[in-house]
Design a protein around this motif. Structure first.
Motif, short mmCIF file in Angstrom:
data_model
loop_
_atom_site.label_atom_id
_atom_site.label_comp_id
_atom_site.label_asym_id
_atom_site.label_seq_id
_atom_site.Cartn_x
_atom_site.Cartn_y
_atom_site.Cartn_z
N ASN A 1 -6.35 -39.55 31.95
CA ASN A 1 -7.49 -39.90 32.80
C ASN A 1 -8.67 -38.95 32.58
O ASN A 1 -9.83 -39.36 32.49
N LYS A 2 -8.36 -37.66 32.51
CA LYS A 2 -9.41 -36.65 32.34
C LYS A 2 -10.07 -36.78 30.97
O LYS A 2 -11.29 -36.65 30.84
N ILE A 3 -9.26 -37.04 29.94
CA ILE A 3 -9.81 -37.17 28.58
C ILE A 3 -10.72 -38.40 28.49
O ILE A 3 -11.81 -38.33 27.91
N LEU A 4 -10.28 -39.50 29.07
CA LEU A 4 -11.10 -40.71 29.04
C LEU A 4 -12.39 -40.52 29.83
O LEU A 4 -13.46 -41.00 29.43
N LYS A 5 -12.31 -39.80 30.94
CA LYS A 5 -13.49 -39.54 31.76
C LYS A 5 -14.50 -38.69 30.99
O LYS A 5 -15.71 -38.86 31.12
N ASN A 6 -14.00 -37.76 30.16
CA ASN A 6 -14.87 -36.83 29.43
C ASN A 6 -15.05 -37.25 27.97
O ASN A 6 -15.39 -36.42 27.12
N ARG A 7 -14.84 -38.52 27.67
CA ARG A 7 -14.93 -39.01 26.30
C ARG A 7 -16.25 -38.64 25.63
O ARG A 7 -16.29 -38.14 24.51
N LYS A 8 -17.36 -38.89 26.35
CA LYS A 8 -18.67 -38.66 25.76
C LYS A 8 -18.85 -37.20 25.38
O LYS A 8 -19.34 -36.89 24.28
N HIS B 1 -19.26 -33.01 21.32
CA HIS B 1 -18.84 -31.68 20.87
C HIS B 1 -18.61 -31.70 19.36
O HIS B 1 -19.03 -30.79 18.64
N GLU B 2 -17.93 -32.74 18.88
CA GLU B 2 -17.66 -32.84 17.46
C GLU B 2 -18.94 -33.11 16.67
O GLU B 2 -19.17 -32.51 15.61
N GLU B 3 -19.79 -34.01 17.18
CA GLU B 3 -21.01 -34.35 16.45
C GLU B 3 -21.97 -33.19 16.36
O GLU B 3 -22.76 -33.09 15.42
N GLN B 4 -21.92 -32.27 17.32
CA GLN B 4 -22.80 -31.11 17.29
C GLN B 4 -22.24 -29.97 16.45
O GLN B 4 -22.78 -28.87 16.44
N ASN B 5 -21.15 -30.27 15.74
CA ASN B 5 -20.56 -29.29 14.83
C ASN B 5 -20.10 -28.03 15.54
O ASN B 5 -20.14 -26.92 15.01
N LEU B 6 -19.61 -28.18 16.78
CA LEU B 6 -19.08 -27.05 17.51
C LEU B 6 -17.60 -26.87 17.18
O LEU B 6 -16.93 -27.80 16.73
N PRO B 7 -17.05 -25.68 17.37
CA PRO B 7 -15.66 -25.42 16.98
C PRO B 7 -14.67 -26.37 17.68
O PRO B 7 -14.66 -26.47 18.91
#
Length: 494
Positions: A43-50, A55-61
């Motif tokens: 539930n938490k992962i789906l809520k924070n999907r965006k 995070h990945e698109e911004q090239n963060l670790p």
């Protein structure tokens, strides 16, 4: 006995999202069994999907478990924005440069007693996935393989309908520029005239199917040119700054306004080139931003594959007709003909040119860029017949005109503190543009009657019917204006 908390990394959360998306339609209870994770975690992962995807698109670790910020968030985010700009320009950046720039930005932001120690700088670099690399001696070229992989991944993973995939791009326009060559009698000397370099920046936006062409956004140098006086509405979104450039502040306002207009549950994807004028906005409700790989936009940006050129072709054709009509009714030199094309006239010509760009042209350009999966058995239409090489050169006269510039420290800190100023005098004129002639209601009725006679004489029945509707609509507007004037006059007595 307390159990040790086992937080997932960003990479692990992203992997769960990928596996979840591949599942057939099922309940969350069935999903947690298939993914072998607790339901609260899913539930938490789906809520924070965006946030996870961003995070990945911004090239963060990706090894990070949660987002961490330093004590001076404004300074750190401003420094990151400056660093991205410097690297987009391929400027080498060292530790000492970053420390010096962070001090300057802190002063601009009013942060006292800021000390960019090596420890602080190391943590800032780690948080933003910045590493030290050796520069190569060869010129930086477009990474075509990375761009092709990008498009393949986009097509394979995109969950957006073709109607919901958009592209936006700016183009510069010398809106008064005349052709730089002409025919003349043999043996005569051709007198040149001063080049008309007055410019506008135009933002065009359309979707993959060509069913939605957003109204253009136009940026000029004068906030209130003379030609706008007496004009109640414009068919475009108009902004102004000293360079007539797109800025991150203008683009942010444009995006947030569009985001509010989209009705849930619709969600769209907007493809953008990676430049300083296009910030990676957070918390948009209905728009997802996807940035094209660096140095490849000329090959993979749909609007650059012919859409912008087609619009400019129609603009130059309209301008050509304007020149012919002006020559027919008055004997004035070329420089005065050019000055008759005001910002307002240019805006209307841009809107008409944009309206003439067909959905077929847009579909073909998205397909040429590699994004569109829409099949078409029809041949690619020749949108505009080019008259000759000189006419095409006229179309391309402003193709390299810059539409944005490097951000100054003040621009960066203003963006961080959400300030927006357009330091243009409201009464500033744009190169002595002619003001609109003040036409009274009586004059308007006389002009409409004269036009009615002209349409009867030179037009056909369909044209006359259209004009009658226009005349009736204008007469209604004039009556409304008279009523409002009487009401205003009554209240002004008190």
């Amino acid at each position: 006995m307390s159990t040790k908390r086992n937080d997932l990394t960003i990479k692990e959360k992203k992997d769960i999202l990928v596996r979840f998306d591949k599942l057939d339609k099922c309940s969350q209870r069935e999903a947690v069994l298939a993914l072998k994770i607790p339901q609260p975690t899913l539930n938490k992962i789906l809520k924070n999907r965006k946030e996870i995807v961003e995070h990945e698109e911004q090239n963060l670790p990706l090894s990070r478990k949660r987002k961490r910020n330093g004590q001076n968030v404004d300074v750190e985010e401003s420094l990151l924005r400056w660093f991205q700009q410097a690297r987009n320009l391929n400027v080498p950046v060292s530790n000492s440069i970053l420390q010096e720039k962070s001090i300057n930005l802190a002063l601009q932001l009013g942060v006292d007693n800021f000390s960019p120690t090596i420890g602080w700088l190391t943590r800032w670099k780690n948080r933003n996935n910045i590493v030290f690399k050796k520069t190569c001696g060869e010129k930086k070229d477009a990474d075509f393989q990375a761009a092709e992989d990008y498009i393949k991944n986009f097509i394979a993973s995109s969950n957006y309908a073709p109607d919901d995939v958009y592209n936006a791009d700016e183009t510069g326009l010398y809106y008064r520029a005349l052709p730089d060559s002409t025919f003349d009698f043999k043996g005569t000397t051709v007198n040149g005239c001063k080049k008309q370099m007055q410019r506008l920046t135009i933002l065009l936006v359309c979707n993959m199917t060509g069913t939605d062409k957003r109204r253009p956004l136009i940026i000029g140098k004068s906030k209130n040119p003379r030609c706008f006086r007496g004009v109640k509405t414009l068919p475009v979104d108009y902004y102004a700054n000293s360079n007539a450039w797109m800025t991150s502040l203008i683009f942010t306002e444009f995006l947030r306004k569009w985001d509010r207009e989209i009705k849930k549950p619709r969600r769209i994807l907007l493809l953008l080139d990676n430049c300083t004028a296009h910030p990676n906005l957070q918390n948009l409700e209905n728009i997802d931003l996807k940035f094209l790989p660096l140095n490849t936009t000329s090959l993979f940006q749909p609007l650059d594959q012919g859409i912008i050129k087609t619009m400019k072709t129609y603009y130059r054709k309209a301008m050509r007709n304007f020149i012919v009509e002006t020559i027919d009714v008055s004997e004035i030199p070329a420089s005065q003909i050019a000055r008759k094309i005001t910002v307002l006239e240019a805006i209307h010509m841009v809107v008409n040119a944009w309206d003439k760009v067909t959905s077929k042209c847009i579909i073909n350009c998205f397909r040429k860029a590699g994004f569109s999966q829409i099949e078409s058995d029809e041949e690619e239409p020749q949108e505009v017949e080019f008259i000759d090489t000189n006419f095409e050169n006229w179309i391309l006269i402003d193709q390299d005109l810059p539409t944005f510039g490097a951000l100054s420290d003040k621009d960066i800190t203003d963006l961080q503190t959400k300030k927006e100023e357009i330091n243009i005098d409201d009464d500033e004129d744009d190169d002595n543009e002619e003001a609109n002639e003040d036409i009274t209601q009586k004059d308007t009725r006389i002009i409409l009657e004269k036009l009615k006679g002209a349409v009867q004489k030179y037009g056909d029945n369909d044209t006359f019917q259209l004009f009658q509707k226009l005349q009736a609509n204008m007469n209604t507007k004039l009556v409304d204006c008279q009523v409002q004037s009487k009401i205003d006059g009554f209240f002004n007595l008190f």
